[in-house]
Structure formats: C-alpha cells, structure tokens
Enzyme design. Sequence first.
Site, mmCIF file in Angstrom:
data_model
loop_
_atom_site.group_PDB
_atom_site.id
_atom_site.type_symbol
_atom_site.label_atom_id
_atom_site.label_comp_id
_atom_site.label_asym_id
_atom_site.label_seq_id
_atom_site.Cartn_x
_atom_site.Cartn_y
_atom_site.Cartn_z
ATOM 1 N N GLN A 1 -14.283 48.339 -112.673
ATOM 2 C CA GLN A 1 -15.527 49.078 -112.443
ATOM 3 C C GLN A 1 -16.127 48.751 -111.076
ATOM 4 O OE1 GLN A 1 -16.987 47.553 -116.123
ATOM 5 N NE2 GLN A 1 -17.427 49.589 -116.926
ATOM 6 N N TYR A 2 -15.838 47.553 -110.581
ATOM 7 C CA TYR A 2 -16.415 47.148 -109.295
ATOM 8 C C TYR A 2 -15.478 47.386 -108.105
ATOM 9 C CZ TYR A 2 -20.315 44.828 -111.706
ATOM 10 O OH TYR A 2 -21.422 44.558 -112.450
ATOM 11 N N GLU B 1 2.856 48.257 -107.216
ATOM 12 C CA GLU B 1 2.894 46.885 -106.699
ATOM 13 C C GLU B 1 3.787 45.993 -107.562
ATOM 14 O OE1 GLU B 1 -1.180 45.591 -106.206
ATOM 15 O OE2 GLU B 1 -1.391 46.741 -104.380
ATOM 16 N N CYS C 1 9.500 35.751 -114.061
ATOM 17 C CA CYS C 1 9.299 35.708 -115.510
ATOM 18 C C CYS C 1 10.197 34.596 -116.075
ATOM 19 C CB CYS C 1 9.651 37.073 -116.096
ATOM 20 S SG CYS C 1 9.567 37.113 -117.892
ATOM 21 N N CYS D 1 8.502 42.503 -119.159
ATOM 22 C CA CYS D 1 9.616 41.817 -118.493
ATOM 23 C C CYS D 1 10.704 42.837 -118.156
ATOM 24 C CB CYS D 1 10.196 40.753 -119.423
ATOM 25 S SG CYS D 1 11.787 40.172 -118.829
ATOM 26 N N CYS E 1 11.021 34.189 -119.500
ATOM 27 C CA CYS E 1 11.328 34.424 -120.917
ATOM 28 C C CYS E 1 12.831 34.224 -121.165
ATOM 29 C CB CYS E 1 10.879 35.819 -121.332
ATOM 30 S SG CYS E 1 11.946 37.142 -120.753
ATOM 31 N N GLU F 1 -2.544 52.697 -100.518
ATOM 32 C CA GLU F 1 -3.909 52.397 -100.966
ATOM 33 C C GLU F 1 -4.629 51.755 -99.788
ATOM 34 O OE1 GLU F 1 -3.942 49.933 -104.478
ATOM 35 O OE2 GLU F 1 -2.485 51.187 -105.500
HETATM 36 C C1 GAL Z 1 -4.361 47.154 -105.851
HETATM 37 C C2 GAL Z 1 -3.757 47.931 -107.007
HETATM 38 C C3 GAL Z 1 -4.714 49.005 -107.474
HETATM 39 C C4 GAL Z 1 -6.079 48.412 -107.688
HETATM 40 C C5 GAL Z 1 -6.548 47.801 -106.404
HETATM 41 C C6 GAL Z 1 -7.962 47.251 -106.529
HETATM 42 O O1 GAL Z 1 -3.694 45.962 -105.620
HETATM 43 O O2 GAL Z 1 -2.545 48.537 -106.647
HETATM 44 O O3 GAL Z 1 -4.231 49.568 -108.683
HETATM 45 O O4 GAL Z 1 -6.007 47.460 -108.682
HETATM 46 O O5 GAL Z 1 -5.678 46.757 -106.057
HETATM 47 O O6 GAL Z 1 -8.370 46.604 -105.375
#
Ligand code: GAL
Length: 659
Positions: free
Chosen positions: A348-349, A143, A152, A108, A154, A296
Amino acid sequence: MLHYGACYYPEQWTAEQAKDHIPLMRKAGVTVVRMGEFAWSRFEPELGRYHFDWMDRVIQDMQKAGIATVLCTPTAVPPQWAVVKYPQILGMDRDGRRRHPGSRHHACKNTAEFQTLAEKITRELAKHYGAMDSVIGWQTDNELGGSNTTRCYCDNCEKAFRDWLIAKYGSTDALNEAWGSAFWGFEARQWNEIPLPRVMPTGNNPSHWLDYVRFASDTQIKFHKMQTDVLRLLAPKQFVTHNSMGRFDEIDYYKLAKHTDFLSWDNYPDAHGDPMMSSYEHEMTRSHKGSFWVMEQKSGPGGSAKDGLWGEPPDAGAIRRWAWQAVANGADGLCFFRWRAALAGAEQYCHGILDHDGTPRKRYSEVALTGKEFAKIGPQLERTRVETKIALIRSFDCLWSIERQPGAPGFRYDDHCFELYRAVKRTGHPCDIVNVDTDLNRYKVVLAPCLTIVDDATAQSLTAFVKGGGTLVLTPQSGARNVHNRMFDTPRPGPLAELAGVTVEEIRAYHHGQTHEISFARGSLIAEVCAVGGWVEALNCGAAESVAEYRDGPSAAKTAIARNAVGSGQVYYLGVYLPREILERFLSGLVPVLPIKDIPEGVEVVRRKSAAGRFIFILNHSGERQTITLPGQILDLLTEEKVGPKITLSANGVLILKG
Ligand code: GAL
C-alpha cells in the site's frame, strides 16, 4: 522506438475505479503497459481452468488508445490452490524453515509439480496471446530470486544439486579432488553423502559453497529458459525479457541474458544514494545485448512491503531525470512502477504515479511532461547505441568467492567494482560491464578488479588484449584461486603473474582501520602521497617497474603499484585500494580525453550514437546548479536553440544535445 509506460495491475481495480486510467495514460504519453505479473490466480482459478477474457478486454481497450502491452508470465506467485494441493512446492531457507505462502517467491523451482504447473500456465498464455498484435513482448516471472529466494535448501534442491554435481564431475573421486575434500574429512564415496551447504557449526568448504551457489543460479536460469522456450515456440514475434535486479548478486545474469532478446531491470534509486549507482546498473544491463528496458522505474515514495514505512518522496524533477538517465545509458523502454498506488495488499505504501485516490497530482504532471519529451526525442534516437572503449570485468565466480571469503573485514566485491566504475564515469566515458569470456579486443582499457578466480582461458585472453595494445588494470586479491575456489600453489597473482610482471611477497589484512602511506614514483601522479588500508599487498617486481611504494610500516620501500609493458600494451597491478580521488586521477590518466572536460561531481555526460547522429545527454544529479563547458555551441533538442559553450544546469536539470 522509445517505449514509455507503467506497470499496471487491472485485476486490482473495479471498473468504476479504473474508468479514468486509460484516458489519463494517453494524456501522459504512455505507449506501453506491463500487465499480468502476479495474476496467476485469475488466469487459472482452479487447476486446468483458464480464464483470459478479463485480460483480453483490458488489452483491447489499451490497444484502442494506442497503448501496447508487455505481458508477464505470472509464476512468481502460484495460486493458493496449488500450494494446498502440492505443499511440497514451498521452498526452504538455509535454517530449514519453509517459505510460507501469502506473499510471493515462495515456490521451489526444483520441485516437479511446480515446474509442470508453471510450464502449463506459460504455454496457455502463449497460445492465447502469442499472435495478438498489441502484445509486443513478454517478461518472464518477476525478479527471479527476489527476496533472496534464489538459494533454496529443500530436499528437492538437495537431490537436484547432486544431479548437477554428477553431470559436472562424473565421479565422486573427481569431486573430492576438485573440492579438496580431504580437508576435514569431507570426502564423499556416494553421491547421497553430499549435503547442501546449510548452516554448519563452522564455515563450509568454499568449493562446496561455490558449486552450490552456481547450481542455485542455474536453477533460476533453467526455469527462465523453460518459459523462454515455450514463448519462442508459440509467440515467435514477441520479445522475451526478464526484469532483473541490476547488481543483485545471486543469479549469473550473463547466463540468463543469453535466453532473452534483451535484459530489463528494475530501478529503485535511493534519493540519498550515489546517483552513479543507477548508471552502473543501467550499463550492466545494457552490456549483455547493447540495449535494455527499465521495466520498473520508481515513480514516487517507494515504501517497503516488509517494514510498513512510507518511503521518502523524490524531489521535483527527479522522476524525469531518472527516466532520461536510463535512456542516456541506452534504454529503449521504461515503465514506471506503478500506475496507481495499491489500495490493498502488502505494498500500500509503494506509491505509483497516481496516489491511492487516483487523482493526478505533481508526480503525474512530471510523468506527462517527460512523456511529451520522450515522444519528441524518441524517434531521433532510433538505432542509436552507447559505445565505449572501456570495460570492467565483473565476474559472478569472483563475486561469490568473495561473498564467502571477503579477506578484509567488510570488503564487498561489487562495491569495489563500483568504485572503479565510478572513477571511469568521472572522466565522461561510459563503461561496459562484461564477463571474463568477452572478446576484449574492441576495448582500449579493461579494468579487472579483484579477479580472484582465474582460469587459463581468461589469462590468455587478458594477455592477448594487452599484447595487442590494451591497458589492463588489476587490483588486490587477483589470481588467487582456480575455478574450484581452491588456492593456487604458485605465487600470486597465479596465472596472471607473468603478465603483470610482479609477484605478491606479503599480504596484510587490517581489521582495525590501520593505514600506511604510499607515494607515487612515476606516472601522472608522480610525487603524490596517499593513505591506504584494509588490505595491502607488498609486491616484488619482476619485469614490471614500480609506480608507487610504501613509505612506512613493515613494507616500507616495497612496491605497492607496478606497471608492466607487454607488447604494445601495459598492465597495472594495484596491490592497494586507492582512495576515491586518487583512483579517479589515476584512471583519468589511462583513458582517452573527451571533448567535454572537467565534469563537476554529480553531473553525468553520456552519448548515444548512430550513423545518423550523435546525442549528448547531460544530467545534473547533484542537487545544486552546475556549470559545464561544451566544446562549442550545440543544438539543445528540447528547446531547439543552440547553447554553450558555457551552460548552467539547474538541480535535476537534463540537457539533450545533438552534435
Ligand atoms: C520490485 C518488485 C515490484 C514491487 C516493487 C516495490 O522489486 O518487482 O513487484 O514489489 O519492488 O518497490
């Protein structure tokens, strides 16, 4: 410079596993890696003991290979020792359940112990890396609000919310007045009588709700700003950004972006979704500061941490097309998520460029090909920008108000904004996505969908824009509420009624798919007939002229769409949601005509410009071959040959033209 790279987690690899990583990155044209994002437990293995050598070595090895680093503050996951020592740092959901540790985003941000720890690790990292040449910038946290943790519930948040209200209203009388607390006896005489809008037997007060969600957004922004302030002080030559989540609707990114050099976002396109959605989010992120990064970018079958499903693979060519789509829409940097698929942990996926075994396969080849193209085209794009005369106002207050009270079943403010955005894109124009307080005078056309909350300043700014020659488009539910989310006591569209030249006589919300027909009596769609439903408004024209009327139902012969000429500009008030194809034709009649016309559905055309040149990106998202006509022969920068006027793009095809 056009930066190209990957998100890399060195703490997750042994030296043996990692030995080919940097050589393979070089071969793929990687110029930057983003690191450190979830590594707090490595940076500070116990309270106050900092350990940076392991990261220093990676940064130096990267530097030797010509690869720069973007470092992250690792505050999305506090170390386990912190959770054990200060269990109160764990946030709480709306039902009063603790957010348990073991994944991320569980702390938090209104809890003093967490704030202190987060400030300290940011400070230590900034002291250590703030002058390091190959560290070019910082991403704060990961993010913020991810996994829907912005809000939150709390006790620390309850207290902080009351302080926020005291600062805003000064007295409980003022708050009661603003919230209309006389309704259902919600009047507070003491500040400690004000709760958080937790789960209640019946719906909560919309004013209470709006202030709470504003407060929750402010909490995240304050946390980001705390880190930015430290970084600005100790790492003044490095940029500060945050990896936002595009259309994520819990944080006011306009406010957050003010405390960045540019905003970034994380792009995980759905292979079966609308390809324009990524552009909507690219443009949204770009509009804050004129440029942005995709921090990303999906680079493989993106599986989910929660449901354990292996994601669907991108088509061959999609990774390259996504990368260029970002650049076309103004990105100056892009990092693929992630360099190599994780061997352990919840993701992992969530595949990377390399599979678990580290063998470079198809996806690596596509990334490497794109890397070569980025290296070739990047220098030419220096200082180019996406420019547009069209803007769409997307307001968080309106978004949050509609989240609480959508009006029509299933209505979502942001989906409605996207429909209008999409229609603009079909004309070949880019579209800035802006807040209500933006200076609108640089635009020719402004779309203000569902501007349900309107204050005087916004009404004045829209009026000045129209009087100065602009075209404004308003849609249903506009001008209904004041800034406290209370209804106006004047006819809709409230403070916009004079400007629009109409008032709303009757609203009908339909819950069972009922529709009516409207027909256009004037304008470019004259004699066109279409069905409308969901939410329909019958309008009374004052100064405005009727453009389309209901043909049937209780509002037959009443106005559905009106146009008001004001000064040298005009306002359209749409009392209905137009079907997609009609909306596209309606808007195409309002925006300037561009040299590349008749763009097929699924093809995107965007330009980046500078004094030195004009670059036209043509991207085929449609999954099929498409033909398009250029105004003449134009230089294709990738093949260095002239192409056109007729060109054919294969599925996933990308053309970058100079002319
Ligand atoms: C994003 C996140 C990453 C990873 C990714 C997986 O939202 O910032 O750390 O979790 O998704 O798709």
